[in-house]
Design a protein around this motif. Sequence first.
Motif, PDB file in Angstrom:
ATOM      1  N   PHE A  17       0.835  -1.194   0.000  1.00  0.00           N
ATOM      2  CA  PHE A  17       0.000   0.000   0.000  1.00  0.00           C
ATOM      3  C   PHE A  17       0.876   1.253   0.000  1.00  0.00           C
ATOM      4  CE2 PHE A  17      -2.274   3.206   2.712  1.00  0.00           C
ATOM      5  CZ  PHE A  17      -3.182   3.606   1.739  1.00  0.00           C
ATOM      6  N   ASP A  18       0.615   2.165  -0.924  1.00  0.00           N
ATOM      7  CA  ASP A  18       1.380   3.412  -1.032  1.00  0.00           C
ATOM      8  C   ASP A  18       0.471   4.579  -0.655  1.00  0.00           C
ATOM      9  OD1 ASP A  18       2.919   5.585  -1.639  1.00  0.00           O
ATOM     10  OD2 ASP A  18       3.235   5.074  -3.748  1.00  0.00           O
ATOM     11  N   PRO A  19       0.557   5.084   0.575  1.00  0.00           N
ATOM     12  CA  PRO A  19      -0.326   6.172   1.004  1.00  0.00           C
ATOM     13  C   PRO A  19      -0.089   7.480   0.263  1.00  0.00           C
ATOM     14  CG  PRO A  19       1.394   5.790   2.632  1.00  0.00           C
ATOM     15  CD  PRO A  19       1.507   4.681   1.627  1.00  0.00           C
ATOM     16  N   ASP A  20       1.019   7.592  -0.430  1.00  0.00           N
ATOM     17  CA  ASP A  20       1.319   8.806  -1.180  1.00  0.00           C
ATOM     18  C   ASP A  20       0.856   8.744  -2.632  1.00  0.00           C
ATOM     19  OD1 ASP A  20       2.634  10.000   1.026  1.00  0.00           O
ATOM     20  OD2 ASP A  20       4.452   8.847   0.578  1.00  0.00           O
ATOM     21  N   ASN A  21       0.242   7.607  -2.999  1.00  0.00           N
ATOM     22  CA  ASN A  21      -0.211   7.447  -4.382  1.00  0.00           C
ATOM     23  C   ASN A  21      -1.548   6.703  -4.392  1.00  0.00           C
ATOM     24  OD1 ASN A  21      -0.185   7.488  -7.213  1.00  0.00           O
ATOM     25  ND2 ASN A  21       0.916   5.529  -7.309  1.00  0.00           N
ATOM     26  N   ILE A  22      -2.540   7.294  -3.748  1.00  0.00           N
ATOM     27  CA  ILE A  22      -3.843   6.651  -3.627  1.00  0.00           C
ATOM     28  C   ILE A  22      -4.672   6.888  -4.886  1.00  0.00           C
ATOM     29  CG2 ILE A  22      -6.031   6.650  -2.360  1.00  0.00           C
ATOM     30  CD1 ILE A  22      -4.460   7.245   0.162  1.00  0.00           C
ATOM     31  N   LYS A  23      -5.138   5.800  -5.476  1.00  0.00           N
ATOM     32  CA  LYS A  23      -5.987   5.872  -6.665  1.00  0.00           C
ATOM     33  C   LYS A  23      -7.454   5.822  -6.236  1.00  0.00           C
ATOM     34  CE  LYS A  23      -2.670   3.554  -9.740  1.00  0.00           C
ATOM     35  NZ  LYS A  23      -2.482   2.450 -10.712  1.00  0.00           N
ATOM     36  N   TYR A  24      -8.341   6.014  -7.223  1.00  0.00           N
ATOM     37  CA  TYR A  24      -9.773   5.997  -6.960  1.00  0.00           C
ATOM     38  C   TYR A  24     -10.456   4.975  -7.870  1.00  0.00           C
ATOM     39  CZ  TYR A  24      -9.289  10.119  -4.043  1.00  0.00           C
ATOM     40  OH  TYR A  24      -8.922  10.976  -3.038  1.00  0.00           O
ATOM     41  N   SER A  25     -11.465   4.316  -7.329  1.00  0.00           N
ATOM     42  CA  SER A  25     -12.168   3.285  -8.073  1.00  0.00           C
ATOM     43  C   SER A  25     -13.051   3.894  -9.151  1.00  0.00           C
ATOM     44  CB  SER A  25     -13.037   2.451  -7.120  1.00  0.00           C
ATOM     45  OG  SER A  25     -14.177   3.190  -6.712  1.00  0.00           O
ATOM     46  N   TYR A  26     -13.625   3.051  -9.985  1.00  0.00           N
ATOM     47  CA  TYR A  26     -14.525   3.477 -11.049  1.00  0.00           C
ATOM     48  C   TYR A  26     -15.692   4.279 -10.479  1.00  0.00           C
ATOM     49  CZ  TYR A  26     -17.812   3.090 -14.988  1.00  0.00           C
ATOM     50  OH  TYR A  26     -18.702   3.360 -16.005  1.00  0.00           O
ATOM     51  N   TYR A  27     -16.106   3.945  -9.247  1.00  0.00           N
ATOM     52  CA  TYR A  27     -17.229   4.631  -8.607  1.00  0.00           C
ATOM     53  C   TYR A  27     -16.771   5.725  -7.642  1.00  0.00           C
ATOM     54  CZ  TYR A  27     -19.988   0.868 -10.618  1.00  0.00           C
ATOM     55  OH  TYR A  27     -20.585  -0.009 -11.502  1.00  0.00           O
ATOM     56  N   GLY A  28     -15.491   6.070  -7.684  1.00  0.00           N
ATOM     57  CA  GLY A  28     -15.013   7.231  -6.959  1.00  0.00           C
ATOM     58  C   GLY A  28     -14.562   7.000  -5.534  1.00  0.00           C
ATOM     59  N   LYS A  29     -14.414   5.750  -5.117  1.00  0.00           N
ATOM     60  CA  LYS A  29     -13.949   5.479  -3.759  1.00  0.00           C
ATOM     61  C   LYS A  29     -12.423   5.409  -3.730  1.00  0.00           C
ATOM     62  CE  LYS A  29     -17.950   3.017  -1.883  1.00  0.00           C
ATOM     63  NZ  LYS A  29     -18.403   1.785  -1.192  1.00  0.00           N
ATOM     64  N   PRO A  30     -11.787   6.017  -2.733  1.00  0.00           N
ATOM     65  CA  PRO A  30     -10.323   5.931  -2.644  1.00  0.00           C
ATOM     66  C   PRO A  30      -9.893   4.530  -2.245  1.00  0.00           C
ATOM     67  CG  PRO A  30     -11.204   7.038  -0.709  1.00  0.00           C
ATOM     68  CD  PRO A  30     -12.361   6.841  -1.650  1.00  0.00           C
ATOM     69  N   PHE A  31      -8.843   4.035  -2.854  1.00  0.00           N
ATOM     70  CA  PHE A  31      -8.307   2.724  -2.494  1.00  0.00           C
ATOM     71  C   PHE A  31      -7.472   2.877  -1.221  1.00  0.00           C
ATOM     72  CE2 PHE A  31      -9.029   1.979  -7.103  1.00  0.00           C
ATOM     73  CZ  PHE A  31      -9.826   0.841  -6.991  1.00  0.00           C
ATOM     74  N   ALA A  32      -8.184   3.015  -0.098  1.00  0.00           N
ATOM     75  CA  ALA A  32      -7.548   3.224   1.199  1.00  0.00           C
ATOM     76  C   ALA A  32      -8.492   2.740   2.283  1.00  0.00           C
ATOM     77  CB  ALA A  32      -7.212   4.698   1.401  1.00  0.00           C
ATOM     78  N   ASP A  33      -7.973   2.551   3.480  1.00  0.00           N
ATOM     79  CA  ASP A  33      -8.784   2.169   4.626  1.00  0.00           C
ATOM     80  C   ASP A  33      -9.857   3.225   4.864  1.00  0.00           C
ATOM     81  OD1 ASP A  33      -9.691   0.890   6.933  1.00  0.00           O
ATOM     82  OD2 ASP A  33      -8.204   1.874   8.208  1.00  0.00           O
ATOM     83  N   GLY A  34     -11.095   2.784   5.035  1.00  0.00           N
ATOM     84  CA  GLY A  34     -12.192   3.722   5.206  1.00  0.00           C
ATOM     85  C   GLY A  34     -12.846   4.122   3.907  1.00  0.00           C
ATOM     86  N   GLY A  35     -12.258   3.741   2.785  1.00  0.00           N
ATOM     87  CA  GLY A  35     -12.831   3.995   1.474  1.00  0.00           C
ATOM     88  C   GLY A  35     -13.222   2.665   0.848  1.00  0.00           C
ATOM     89  N   TYR A  36     -12.477   2.286  -0.174  1.00  0.00           N
ATOM     90  CA  TYR A  36     -12.729   1.007  -0.840  1.00  0.00           C
ATOM     91  C   TYR A  36     -12.382  -0.167   0.077  1.00  0.00           C
ATOM     92  CZ  TYR A  36     -12.620  -2.437  -4.668  1.00  0.00           C
ATOM     93  OH  TYR A  36     -12.839  -3.529  -5.474  1.00  0.00           O
ATOM     94  N   TYR A  37     -11.394   0.036   0.944  1.00  0.00           N
ATOM     95  CA  TYR A  37     -10.858  -1.056   1.772  1.00  0.00           C
ATOM     96  C   TYR A  37     -11.207  -0.905   3.254  1.00  0.00           C
ATOM     97  CZ  TYR A  37      -7.413  -1.807  -2.066  1.00  0.00           C
ATOM     98  OH  TYR A  37      -6.785  -2.042  -3.256  1.00  0.00           O
ATOM     99  N   LYS A  38     -11.057  -2.028   3.964  1.00  0.00           N
ATOM    100  CA  LYS A  38     -10.933  -2.077   5.413  1.00  0.00           C
ATOM    101  C   LYS A  38      -9.557  -2.651   5.730  1.00  0.00           C
ATOM    102  CE  LYS A  38     -15.784  -3.014   6.652  1.00  0.00           C
ATOM    103  NZ  LYS A  38     -16.673  -4.035   7.283  1.00  0.00           N
ATOM    104  N   LEU A  39      -8.978  -2.212   6.826  1.00  0.00           N
ATOM    105  CA  LEU A  39      -7.675  -2.720   7.253  1.00  0.00           C
ATOM    106  C   LEU A  39      -7.870  -3.919   8.167  1.00  0.00           C
ATOM    107  CD1 LEU A  39      -4.578  -2.534   7.560  1.00  0.00           C
ATOM    108  CD2 LEU A  39      -4.977  -0.917   9.443  1.00  0.00           C
ATOM    109  N   PHE A  40      -7.170  -5.013   7.865  1.00  0.00           N
ATOM    110  CA  PHE A  40      -7.157  -6.178   8.752  1.00  0.00           C
ATOM    111  C   PHE A  40      -5.767  -6.290   9.367  1.00  0.00           C
ATOM    112  CE2 PHE A  40      -6.601 -10.453  10.166  1.00  0.00           C
ATOM    113  CZ  PHE A  40      -7.836 -10.813  10.661  1.00  0.00           C
TER     114      PHE A  40
END
Length: 222
Positions: free
Chosen positions: A192-215
């Motif tokens: 995971f690169d916190p300095d290069n966060i992309k966004y999904s087709y539906y606009g959610k950030p690929f990060a914890d609290g967005g597209y993802y949950k952290l395990f």
Amino acid sequence: MPYLKKTYDTNKYQFDKLVRSCYNIEDLTKLHLLDSKLCEGPALTQENEAETFFHKTFYGSDLREITQVFDRFIRDEISALFEEDFLYQAFPSYRVQVPNQVAVSNWHYDNDEDHNHPEWEINFQIAVTNMYGNNCMWIESVPGLGDFAPLEINHGEYAIFDGNRCRHGNKQNTTGASRVSLDFRILPYSRFDPDNIKYSYYGKPFADGGYYKLFKKEGHDA
């Protein structure tokens, strides 16, 4: 084989029962009978493939229980496959492929410009119904090879595959049976690169609290 197949306990993880409850139907392979016009209509596109009656009914239902079961599936089954913390898709992608239609219209790989997923994601697919022939996903074995083969798994099984780099998609469903599956993705936290966060087709950030949950592996307290 371009995927790894594993089993899951359908009594412990009752995805089939929970999806059926959204429609009050006993057999998901006959789901198309609730809206048979879709089987006769024009081919779905990326713009409307998640806007069908089946998707609207599912996402309009109370999904708290299926979310709890999915989180438990991640905690008790999937986490054992990883030795480090990871990010996982917060809620799985819901797929329905009715006869004469596709579930995903574009042949693609998840890291392409249209889908924009981060590198190093690992794809998983849970079979809620049996998936075979032309009602399942087809995928190439090596990125760019184009040797597409069906990803065939049955209810009670799930597959692990490289959808991030390998092209995949659907053929027209000629089986006469509807297919239902749940897809999700996992990103090892070291990738995971916190300095290069992309966004999904539906606009959610690929990060914890967005597209993802952290395990977090320590204590399994995600």
